[in-house]
Enzyme design. Structure first.
Site, PDB file in Angstrom:
ATOM      1  N   SER A 177       0.981  -1.093  -0.033  1.00 26.79           N
ATOM      2  CA  SER A 177       0.069  -0.014  -0.127  1.00 26.79           C
ATOM      3  C   SER A 177       0.908   1.238  -0.209  1.00 26.79           C
ATOM      4  CB  SER A 177      -0.809  -0.037   1.306  1.00 26.79           C
ATOM      5  OG  SER A 177      -1.722   1.041   1.112  1.00 26.79           O
ATOM      6  N   THR A 178       0.759   2.108   0.919  1.00 29.79           N
ATOM      7  CA  THR A 178       1.503   3.357   1.039  1.00 29.79           C
ATOM      8  C   THR A 178       2.992   3.298   1.026  1.00 29.79           C
ATOM      9  OG1 THR A 178      -0.321   4.082   2.532  1.00 29.79           O
ATOM     10  CG2 THR A 178       1.860   5.438   2.279  1.00 29.79           C
ATOM     11  N   HIS A 204      -2.743  -1.118  -3.545  1.00 26.27           N
ATOM     12  CA  HIS A 204      -3.940  -0.255  -3.100  1.00 26.27           C
ATOM     13  C   HIS A 204      -3.688   0.790  -3.966  1.00 26.27           C
ATOM     14  CE1 HIS A 204      -4.193  -2.021   1.233  1.00 26.27           C
ATOM     15  NE2 HIS A 204      -4.690  -2.921   0.266  1.00 26.27           N
ATOM     16  N   MET A 298      -0.152   1.272   5.252  1.00 27.90           N
ATOM     17  CA  MET A 298      -1.002   1.876   6.166  1.00 27.90           C
ATOM     18  C   MET A 298      -2.193   0.786   6.285  1.00 27.90           C
ATOM     19  SD  MET A 298      -3.231   5.069   5.406  1.00 27.90           S
ATOM     20  CE  MET A 298      -4.347   5.240   3.811  1.00 27.90           C
ATOM     21  N   ASP A 301      -4.565  -4.558   6.068  1.00 23.93           N
ATOM     22  CA  ASP A 301      -4.536  -5.567   5.069  1.00 23.93           C
ATOM     23  C   ASP A 301      -3.389  -6.452   4.754  1.00 23.93           C
ATOM     24  OD1 ASP A 301      -5.971  -6.719   2.918  1.00 23.93           O
ATOM     25  OD2 ASP A 301      -5.216  -5.203   1.502  1.00 23.93           O
TER      26      ASP A 301
END
Length: 362
Positions: A177-178, A204, A298, A301
Site C-alpha cells: 500500500s502506502t 492499493h 498503512m 490488510d
C-alpha cells in the site's frame, strides 16, 4: 486540535482547491501551516515551515509538481502526497513523482469538485496522516533495490538465477500500500524468469492507475505482467496486478497454472482490492510452494491473509520497519506471529526464492 496534529503545507494553483483542501484537513485534525500556488512557493514554504507532510498538485504554472518534489527531496526531504487526476496520463506523471520521492497519491475527482471532494474527505485525512508518518530519510531508497540512477534492479534477478537451480515454480502473493509502488517494482524486477514463479500483486490504488502500474512492472522485469481482467490463467514467469475497485481471487490451480476471477464483493479494511482476499483464496486453492509477502503500507490488510498462508503451510515474509515508508501492514502481520522472515526491501527477492526452495525441498 491536538498539539500532536500533523502539520501540513497544501500546494495547488487553484485558490478554491487550496481552501477546500485546507478546510477538510483542518476539520480532520491536520494543522495547515501554509498554502502555496506553485512549486516554487512550495519549496519555500517547506523550507520555512518544516511541515510533517505536503499535499502536492501536479499541474501548476512556473514550477510544476514534479520539479517541486525533486527540489524538496533534495533540499529538505519531507513526506509528500501527490494530488493526481484520475486519468491514464495522470497516472503516468504520478508514477514519475513517486520515483522522485513522493510517498503516495490521492486522486482528484472530476465533475462537481466540491461535492466529490467532500465525500472523500475522510479518506484524504487518513491518507495525509499516514503519509505524515512516512520515513523519507535518505537511507530508505538504498534498501528498495534500485540503482543509484533510480532504475530498478531488473538485472539483479539474473545474477540470483545463475546461483540457483529451480526445480519447480511457486506462487507468490504480494501485498502493498502506502510507499509500495517503487518497492514492488524493485522486487518484481529482481525475480529471475527461470524461477517460473506465478506472481499475484495487490497494490492499493484506483482503477485508472493499476493498468499503468502493470505496464511499468512488465517493462521493469523479466516477467510477463498484466492487469487482471477476469478469468485469467497464468503460469510460471507470469504476474497479475489486481485492478483497482475489484478483488482478485484464486479460483483454481493445476498443471502449473492458476485460474483467477474478479469480484466486486464489499471492501475489506476499506479497500478493494484487498490483499486478504487474494491471500485467503490462494491458501485455500494453491497446491505447491506458496509465499505471502507483506510490504510497506498503512492499515492491517494482508495480516489475516498472511496468517492463512502460514496456516496452509506456506511461507510469509514481511518488509522491515527501517525500509518501510509506513510500517502498518508489515507490523500487523508480524504481530499475528505468522511471519517467517522480516527483511529489508532489497532482500525480499532473495527471501522469496529462499522460501520457495525451502518448500520445494521440504
Amino acid at each position: 486540535m491536538s498539539a500532536t496534529a500533523p502539520r501540513a503545507v497544501v500546494v495547488d494553483d487553484s485558490h478554491f482547491m487550496r481552501t477546500l483542501l485546507s478546510d477538510m484537513l483542518e476539520d480532520g485534525g491536520v494543522r495547515v501551516v501554509e498554502t502555496a500556488a506553485n512549486g516554487a512557493e512550495a519549496v519555500t514554504a517547506v523550507r520555512e515551515h518544516r511541515p510533517d507532510v505536503v499535499t502536492m498538485d501536479l499541474q501548476m504554472p512556473e514550477v510544476d509538481g514534479l520539479e517541486a518534489v525533486e527540489r524538496i527531496m533534495a533540499d529538505r526531504p519531507t513526506p509528500i502526497l501527490m494530488l493526481s487526476a484520475h486519468t491514464a496520463d495522470g497516472a503516468d506523471v504520478t508514477f514519475e513523482a513517486l520515483e522522485k520521492g513522493a510517498v503516495d497519491f490521492f486522486t482528484k475527482p472530476g465533475g462537481e469538485v466540491s461535492t466529490e471532494m467532500s465525500a472523500k474527505s475522510d479518506q484524504l485525512v487518513r491518507k495525509v496522516k499516514a503519509v505524515a508518518e512516512a520515513d523519507v530519510s535518505g537511507g530508505r531508497s538504498a534498501d528498495h533495490g534500485g540503482a543509484a540512477d533510480g532504475s530498478t534492479a531488473g538485472s539483479a534477478g539474473g545474477s540470483v538465477a545463475h546461483a540457483r537451480e529451480f526445480r519447480d515454480g511457486g506462487t507468490v502473493v504480494i501485498a502493498s500500500s502506502t510507499g509500495g509502488p517503487t518497492v514492488v517494482e524493485s522486487v518484481v524486477g529482481s525475480l529471475p524468469r527461470d524461477a517460473a514463479l506465478r506472481v499475484l500483486i495487490v497494490q492499493h490504488m484506483p482503477d485508472a492507475f493499476t493498468s499503468r502500474f502493470a505496464d511499468r512492472l512488465d517493462a521493469a522485469s523479466e516477467y510477463d505482467v498484466r492487469e487482471a481482467s477476469g478469468g485469467d490463467r497464468i503460469g510460471g514467469g507470469e504476474a497479475l496486478v489486481a485492478p483497482g475497485g475489484k478483488h482478485l481471487v484464486v479460483a483454481g490451480a493445476g498443471g502449473g497454472r492458476l485460474r483467477t476471477r474478479l469480484t466486486e464483493d464489499p471492501p475489506e479494511h476499506g479497500v478493494r482490492p484487498a490483499a486478504d482476499v487474494t491471500m485467503r483464496s490462494a491458501a485455500e486453492t494453491v497446491d505447491g510452494p506458496l509465499v505471502g509477502v507483506v510490504l510497506t503500507g498503512m492499515g492491517a490488510d494482508g495480516a489475516a491473509g498472511a496468517e492463512a498462508i502460514g496456516d496452509a503451510g506456506g511461507r510469509v515474509l514481511a518488509q522491515d520497519e527501517a525500509s518501510s515508508a509506513v510500517f502498518g501492514m508489515p507490523k500487523r502481520a508480524i504481530e499475528r506471529g505468522c511471519v517467517d522472515d522480516v527483511l529489508a526491501a532489497g532482500d525480499v527477492p532473495d527471501g522469496i526464492l529462499d522460501a520457495v526452495e525451502l518448500e520445494v525441498n521440504a
